[in-house]
Design a protein around this motif. Structure first.
Motif, short mmCIF file in Angstrom:
data_model
loop_
_atom_site.label_atom_id
_atom_site.label_comp_id
_atom_site.label_asym_id
_atom_site.label_seq_id
_atom_site.Cartn_x
_atom_site.Cartn_y
_atom_site.Cartn_z
N THR A 235 8.19 6.10 1.62
CA THR A 235 6.89 6.30 0.98
C THR A 235 7.14 6.33 -0.51
N MET A 236 6.42 5.43 -1.22
CA MET A 236 6.69 5.27 -2.65
C MET A 236 6.18 6.44 -3.47
N ALA A 237 6.97 6.84 -4.45
CA ALA A 237 6.54 7.88 -5.37
C ALA A 237 6.61 7.39 -6.82
N SER A 238 7.36 6.32 -7.07
CA SER A 238 7.62 5.95 -8.46
C SER A 238 6.59 5.01 -9.06
N SER B 58 9.31 9.33 -2.02
CA SER B 58 9.19 10.77 -1.74
C SER B 58 9.81 11.07 -0.39
N GLU B 59 9.86 10.03 0.46
CA GLU B 59 10.46 10.23 1.78
C GLU B 59 11.05 8.89 2.20
N LEU B 60 12.25 8.91 2.77
CA LEU B 60 12.92 7.66 3.15
C LEU B 60 13.54 7.82 4.53
N HIS B 61 13.18 6.92 5.44
CA HIS B 61 13.76 7.00 6.78
C HIS B 61 14.88 5.97 6.91
N VAL B 62 16.07 6.45 7.22
CA VAL B 62 17.23 5.57 7.40
C VAL B 62 17.70 5.73 8.85
N PRO B 63 17.62 4.66 9.66
CA PRO B 63 18.02 4.80 11.06
C PRO B 63 19.48 5.22 11.20
N GLU B 64 19.75 5.97 12.25
CA GLU B 64 21.13 6.46 12.42
C GLU B 64 22.09 5.35 12.84
N ALA C 268 0.81 -1.21 0.00
CA ALA C 268 0.00 0.00 0.00
C ALA C 268 0.86 1.27 0.00
N GLY C 269 1.82 1.31 -0.89
CA GLY C 269 2.60 2.53 -1.06
C GLY C 269 3.73 2.73 -0.07
N ARG C 270 3.94 1.76 0.83
CA ARG C 270 5.06 1.85 1.78
C ARG C 270 6.09 0.78 1.44
N ALA C 271 7.34 1.17 1.37
CA ALA C 271 8.41 0.21 1.12
C ALA C 271 9.24 0.06 2.39
N ARG C 272 9.60 -1.17 2.69
CA ARG C 272 10.45 -1.44 3.86
C ARG C 272 11.59 -2.35 3.46
N SER C 273 12.70 -2.17 4.11
CA SER C 273 13.84 -3.04 3.83
C SER C 273 14.58 -3.30 5.14
N ARG C 274 14.92 -4.55 5.39
CA ARG C 274 15.74 -4.88 6.57
C ARG C 274 17.14 -5.23 6.11
N VAL D 113 23.89 -0.51 4.33
CA VAL D 113 22.80 0.46 4.47
C VAL D 113 22.88 1.51 3.36
N ARG D 114 24.09 1.95 3.08
CA ARG D 114 24.24 2.97 2.02
C ARG D 114 23.77 2.43 0.67
N SER D 115 24.08 1.18 0.38
CA SER D 115 23.69 0.65 -0.94
C SER D 115 22.17 0.52 -1.03
N VAL D 116 21.51 0.16 0.06
CA VAL D 116 20.04 0.04 0.01
C VAL D 116 19.41 1.42 -0.07
N SER D 117 19.88 2.37 0.72
CA SER D 117 19.22 3.68 0.69
C SER D 117 19.45 4.37 -0.66
N ALA D 118 20.62 4.17 -1.27
CA ALA D 118 20.86 4.79 -2.58
C ALA D 118 19.93 4.21 -3.64
N ALA D 119 19.63 2.90 -3.55
CA ALA D 119 18.76 2.28 -4.55
C ALA D 119 17.28 2.59 -4.30
N LEU D 120 16.89 2.76 -3.04
CA LEU D 120 15.48 3.04 -2.74
C LEU D 120 15.13 4.51 -2.97
N ALA D 121 16.07 5.40 -2.67
CA ALA D 121 15.79 6.84 -2.68
C ALA D 121 15.11 7.33 -3.97
N PRO D 122 15.57 6.92 -5.17
CA PRO D 122 14.92 7.44 -6.38
C PRO D 122 13.45 7.04 -6.50
N HIS D 123 13.02 6.04 -5.75
CA HIS D 123 11.63 5.57 -5.84
C HIS D 123 10.73 6.18 -4.77
#
Ligand SMILES: C=C(O[C@@H]1C=C(C(=O)O)C=C[C@H]1O)C(=O)O
Length: 435
Positions: free
Chosen positions: A324-327, A298-304, A237-243, A286-296
């Motif tokens: 939150t998916m935008a693509s 509108s908002e991406l939360h990456v834990p510190e 439903a428009g939310r993407a999650r990755s562990r 973490v960097r490789s996942v956030s870089a690949a998800l970010a273009p898709h």
């Protein structure tokens, strides 16, 4: 690529208690069992009503195109309308474009689902085929009396013997010292055969994985079976999650879950969250996942900072990313964009993939590739195929895999021990280790 057939699909709500795995009939071809389970909820099915095999660099795109055609032509009656009801395909993709092992999307004939106390059965036939005579609920009345019986198995060395593994790791550390890569994930295999040369049944293996590895996703797709703790991407439903997992330490002993009390300064968890080597390994992933998800998104939360995920045999550093998916991409397209993450390949990706090809001495097949399912809306779950084994084409042997991330500070003997710890899940499920 075979043309997509026209399918008729119906999902009906049913009452079901107990283990879904007990409903898998023994006579089913083990390579046609599909499973995606976590703590008793999820999907279990069998039979193949439609499937496609793809390969090469376009293996994801070709599968997605086939799926779109199949979905557009299908007539679906779905009274359940939950994630995983209606038309669902299971998939398992080769790690490398050059693999000789085909990637697969497959639609089971029968699929049982359970989610938050609601259960359903989906049946699928091709246009012109009659519906099966039994009411779906009758499928759930059966249970397999042989589920608790494991096949007698024996283990043999894989492509690289365990004794040679530290040498491979030393060569990887040299390549890191030379500046070719910062991190590379190397894996080895072992082969397990039926002692009497018979077919290895998967349902008992799945049951043992599910019972022991509650915090993982127990999967089976086209003969690839395992319990992965790593969710490449879940789209709902428009939310993407990755562990993301990377950074591993052995549990001191088999102390039962959940959370052990802290054991003072020698607590391995404390060691893990303060180990620069593991934190570095984790940060790459973490960097490789956030870089690949970010273009898709509108908002991406990456834990510190990562937390510690506790499994029966190992602890991992873990980070859960949410976006939150935008693509409008499907879950499969997201999985394709994310694969391979630095958790299973390395950094930089291309150089790491080259080092893997040169040092591992094997074809990974579908190990460390995306495995999971997708529904007609494109939502679905794609894990990374870890803690798993692949049933051979003749169904009489299983190749088990385990690897680990290598960085400059990696110790070759410790890396061998880490692969042994990661093999425990499948060895235990196959009955090769004491309970
Ligand atoms: C490569 C595997 O696991 C991956 C590597 C990890 C590590 O190097 O610490 C941890 C979890 C997974 O991302 C495997 O299980 O085979």
């Amino acid at each position: 690529m075979s043309p997509a057939p026209r399918l008729r699909v119906r999902s009906v709500a049913v009452d079901v208690t107990g283990d879904l795995l007990t409903r898998i009939p023994d006579e089913v071809d083990p390579r046609e069992v599909v499973t995606w389970l976590r703590e008793g909820d999820g999907l279990v099915g069998w039979g193949t009503v439609a499937s496609v095999s793809t390969s090469g660099v376009d293996r994801f795109e070709d599968a997605e195109r086939w799926w779109e055609a199949l979905r557009d032509a299908a007539a679906v009656e779905d009274e359940v309308r939950l994630p995983g009801s209606g038309l669902v395909a299971f998939g398992s993709f080769a790690f490398a474009a050059g693999s000789t092992d085909p990637s697969v999307l497959t639609v089971p004939r029968v699929l049982m689902g359970r989610r938050d106390g609601l259960a359903w059965v989906t049946q699928v036939v091709t246009e012109g085929e009659p519906w099966p005579p039994d009411h779906p609920a009758e499928l759930l009345g059966r249970s397999n009396p042989m589920l608790g019986t494991l096949d007698p198995l024996i283990e043999a060395e894989g492509s690289v013997p365990a004794s040679a593994w530290p040498g491979v790791i030393s060569r990887a550390v040299e390549r890191i010292d030379d500046g070719e890569v910062e991190k590379v994930v190397l894996a080895r295999d072992v082969v397990v055969r039926h002692r009497e040369g018979r077919v290895v049944r998967l349902a008992p293996v799945l049951e043992r994985l599910e019972k022991r590895y509650a915090a993982t996703w127990t999967f089976a797709v086209a003969g690839l079976v395992g319990a992965t703790p790593e969710m490449l991407v879940r789209l709902q439903a428009g939310r993407a999650r990755s562990r993301v997992l990377a950074g591993t330490i052995r549990r001191s002993n088999g102390i039962p879950l959940p959370s052990e009390p802290a054991q003072g300064p020698n607590d391995p968890r404390l060691h893990l969250v303060t180990s620069t080597k593991d934190l570095d390994e984790h940060a790459f992933a973490v960097r490789s996942v956030s870089a690949a998800l970010a273009p898709h998104c509108s908002e991406l939360h990456v834990p510190e900072a990562p937390y510690v995920l506790e499994l029966p045999d190992v602890y991992h550093l873990a980070s859960d990313l949410t976006g939150t998916m935008a693509s409008g991409a499907t879950s499969l397209r997201l999985a394709a964009a994310l694969h391979p993450t630095a958790a299973v390949c390395g950094t930089p990706t291309e150089a790491a993939a080259r080092v893997i090809g040169e040092l591992e001495g094997m074809d990974r097949g579908r190990y460390a590739g995306p495995v999971g399912w997708m529904d007609g809306s494109g939502d679905g779950d794609w894990g990374i195929a870890l803690r798993c084994g692949e049933l051979s084409a003749d169904r009489r042997s299983v190749r088990l895999f385990a690897g680990g991330g290598i960085v400059a500070a990696s110790d070759p003997e410790a890396e061998l021990a880490e692969t042994e710890m990661k093999l425990t899940a499948m060895r235990h499920a196959l009955g090769l280790l004491a309970p």
